[in-house]
Scaffold this motif. Structure first.
Motif, PDB file in Angstrom:
ATOM      1  N   THR A  73      88.743  80.350  51.232  1.00  0.00           N
ATOM      2  CA  THR A  73      87.924  80.894  50.076  1.00  0.00           C
ATOM      3  C   THR A  73      88.434  82.042  49.486  1.00  0.00           C
ATOM      4  N   ALA A  74      89.145  82.904  50.325  1.00  0.00           N
ATOM      5  CA  ALA A  74      89.740  84.261  50.147  1.00  0.00           C
ATOM      6  C   ALA A  74      91.126  84.319  50.227  1.00  0.00           C
ATOM      7  N   HIS A  75      91.927  84.606  51.466  1.00  0.00           N
ATOM      8  CA  HIS A  75      93.274  84.877  51.575  1.00  0.00           C
ATOM      9  C   HIS A  75      93.758  83.713  52.535  1.00  0.00           C
ATOM     10  N   GLN A  76      95.165  83.692  52.549  1.00  0.00           N
ATOM     11  CA  GLN A  76      95.670  82.553  53.352  1.00  0.00           C
ATOM     12  C   GLN A  76      96.516  83.355  54.371  1.00  0.00           C
ATOM     13  N   ILE A  77      96.954  82.507  55.414  1.00  0.00           N
ATOM     14  CA  ILE A  77      98.056  83.000  56.544  1.00  0.00           C
ATOM     15  C   ILE A  77      99.395  82.748  55.762  1.00  0.00           C
ATOM     16  N   THR A  78     100.255  83.483  56.003  1.00  0.00           N
ATOM     17  CA  THR A  78     101.451  83.288  55.544  1.00  0.00           C
ATOM     18  C   THR A  78     102.230  82.205  56.093  1.00  0.00           C
ATOM     19  N   LEU A  79     102.938  81.039  55.255  1.00  0.00           N
ATOM     20  CA  LEU A  79     103.278  79.948  55.993  1.00  0.00           C
ATOM     21  C   LEU A  79     104.713  80.292  56.530  1.00  0.00           C
ATOM     22  N   GLY A  80     104.765  80.804  58.022  1.00  0.00           N
ATOM     23  CA  GLY A  80     106.029  81.440  58.381  1.00  0.00           C
ATOM     24  C   GLY A  80     106.273  80.429  59.806  1.00  0.00           C
ATOM     25  N   LEU A  81     107.147  79.570  59.414  1.00  0.00           N
ATOM     26  CA  LEU A  81     107.432  78.539  60.763  1.00  0.00           C
ATOM     27  C   LEU A  81     108.709  79.050  61.482  1.00  0.00           C
ATOM     28  N   ALA A  82     109.100  80.152  61.302  1.00  0.00           N
ATOM     29  CA  ALA A  82     110.250  80.496  62.165  1.00  0.00           C
ATOM     30  C   ALA A  82     109.888  81.416  63.168  1.00  0.00           C
ATOM     31  N   PRO A  83     110.578  81.046  64.489  1.00  0.00           N
ATOM     32  CA  PRO A  83     110.100  81.794  65.748  1.00  0.00           C
ATOM     33  C   PRO A  83     109.850  83.261  65.461  1.00  0.00           C
ATOM     34  N   GLY A  84     108.925  83.900  65.801  1.00  0.00           N
ATOM     35  CA  GLY A  84     108.737  85.338  65.660  1.00  0.00           C
ATOM     36  C   GLY A  84     108.560  85.782  64.232  1.00  0.00           C
ATOM     37  N   ALA A  85     107.985  84.619  63.507  1.00  0.00           N
ATOM     38  CA  ALA A  85     107.487  85.305  61.855  1.00  0.00           C
ATOM     39  C   ALA A  85     106.454  86.047  62.076  1.00  0.00           C
ATOM     40  N   PRO A  86     106.614  87.204  61.280  1.00  0.00           N
ATOM     41  CA  PRO A  86     105.630  88.341  61.370  1.00  0.00           C
ATOM     42  C   PRO A  86     104.233  87.717  60.869  1.00  0.00           C
ATOM     43  N   GLU A  87     103.189  88.567  61.373  1.00  0.00           N
ATOM     44  CA  GLU A  87     101.588  88.361  61.368  1.00  0.00           C
ATOM     45  C   GLU A  87     101.288  88.792  59.924  1.00  0.00           C
ATOM     46  N   THR A  88     101.414  87.857  59.000  1.00  0.00           N
ATOM     47  CA  THR A  88     100.904  88.569  57.588  1.00  0.00           C
ATOM     48  C   THR A  88      99.890  87.372  57.028  1.00  0.00           C
ATOM     49  N   ILE A  89      99.156  87.922  55.831  1.00  0.00           N
ATOM     50  CA  ILE A  89      98.405  86.993  54.908  1.00  0.00           C
ATOM     51  C   ILE A  89      99.174  87.224  53.467  1.00  0.00           C
ATOM     52  N   SER A  90      98.867  86.005  52.797  1.00  0.00           N
ATOM     53  CA  SER A  90      99.299  85.853  51.649  1.00  0.00           C
ATOM     54  C   SER A  90      97.985  85.565  50.509  1.00  0.00           C
ATOM     55  N   LEU A  91      98.187  86.090  49.433  1.00  0.00           N
ATOM     56  CA  LEU A  91      97.371  85.958  48.322  1.00  0.00           C
ATOM     57  C   LEU A  91      97.704  84.731  47.533  1.00  0.00           C
ATOM     58  N   GLU A  92      97.981  83.549  48.262  1.00  0.00           N
ATOM     59  CA  GLU A  92      98.130  82.399  47.469  1.00  0.00           C
ATOM     60  C   GLU A  92      96.668  82.178  47.178  1.00  0.00           C
ATOM     61  N   PRO A  93      96.715  80.996  46.029  1.00  0.00           N
ATOM     62  CA  PRO A  93      95.371  80.529  45.605  1.00  0.00           C
ATOM     63  C   PRO A  93      94.320  80.252  46.628  1.00  0.00           C
TER      64      PRO A  93
END
Length: 275
Positions: free
Chosen positions: A219-239
């Motif tokens: 209901t708030a923030h989303q985990i960034t869609l990172g499917l590559a190995p070692g993708a950074p640990e980030t959030i996204s303000l997707e809807p």
């Protein structure tokens, strides 16, 4: 039957922002306003964990105030950011939380449909686990509701998602294997609904391929869609959003992802505004 799923609310104490950026309480209030106005009216709302953020007692006070605006029956599931006793204390009128058992697990029937809430918390870490005690409870409950279409609600999903850093905080290998062992024996499971991932993901349960599981957006923030190995640990303000699980006899569960606005529409197919 129409069941609304909200998840990963991460409500913070007054004046604090989740991840230094997100007013999660205000985001929850916006989602609740949309859900309250939904047609047809959901039969219940199920919140699949990470209801608060740290946890801190003041966060449960804010959470309780926000959820009091909901005009639909509400059922709470514990996540890794939650605190079992804090949750029980904050919601004394939610009798299903006060069974006297260590784990926050319960069964609730909605007409012909059963929901089993399963506790995957494994403090003090963020990962989840299902011990033999919890798996035995699940097996016994599934036997008791045999013949009834059943949804299992839990926080950590019983599958790996491909988002590497989140899978590192996922359900333990023993928990996944035990869950598959139990659920593979019960053909009346319609769906497993989960949180934790802050994304909408669907997968069959490894070891129980006839069982479909899904996660839901926050209901708030989303985990960034990172499917590559070692993708950074980030959030996204997707809807932000929630899920609507629509069950009908003979058709089973269909899941619809709903977004929280603002956004334009609806329009007719020739571009006219619909009031």
């Amino acid at each position: 039957m129409l069941l609304c799923q909200i998840t990963d609310l991460h409500v913070t104490r007054p004046g604090a922002l989740a991840c230094g950026r997100v007013d999660t309480a205000q985001a929850l209030r916006r989602a609740i306003a949309v859900i309250n106005a939904w047609t047809p009216r959901p039969d219940a709302v199920i919140a699949t964990g990470d209801l608060i953020d740290t946890p801190h007692p003041s966060e449960y006070e804010v959470l309780r105030e926000c959820l009091a605006e909901l005009t639909i029956p509400l059922y709470l599931v514990v996540g890794n950011h939650d605190h079992r006793e804090g949750l029980r204390t904050a919601f004394p009128s939610h009798t299903y939380l006060h069974s006297g058992n260590e784990f926050l697990q319960y069964r609730v029937d909605f007409g012909p449909l059963t929901v089993l809430a399963l506790d995957t918390q494994d403090p003090p870490g963020a990962s989840g686990h299902l011990c033999e005690s919890r798996l035995t409870w699940l097996d016994e409950q599934l036997q008791a509701c045999a013949g009834r279409p059943t949804i299992i609600a839990m926080h950590h999903p019983p599958f790996e998602t491909g988002i590497e850093f989140m899978d590192g905080y996922g359900l333990s290998t023993a928990g996944r294997e035990g869950f598959a062992r139990v659920t593979s024996r019960h053909a009346h499971i319609e769906r497993v609904i989960c949180g934790h991932l802050h994304r909408s993901i669907q997968a069959s349960v490894p070891g129980a391929p006839a069982v479909m599981a899904s996660t839901c957006v926050s209901t708030a923030h989303q985990i960034t869609l990172g499917l590559a190995p070692g993708a950074p640990e980030t959030i996204s303000l997707e809807p932000p959003g929630f899920a609507m699980h629509f069950w009908q006899a003979g058709a089973g569960v269909r899941t619809h992802l709903a977004y929280v606005g603002p956004y334009d529409g609806p329009y007719t197919f020739d571009g006219q505004s619909v009031s």
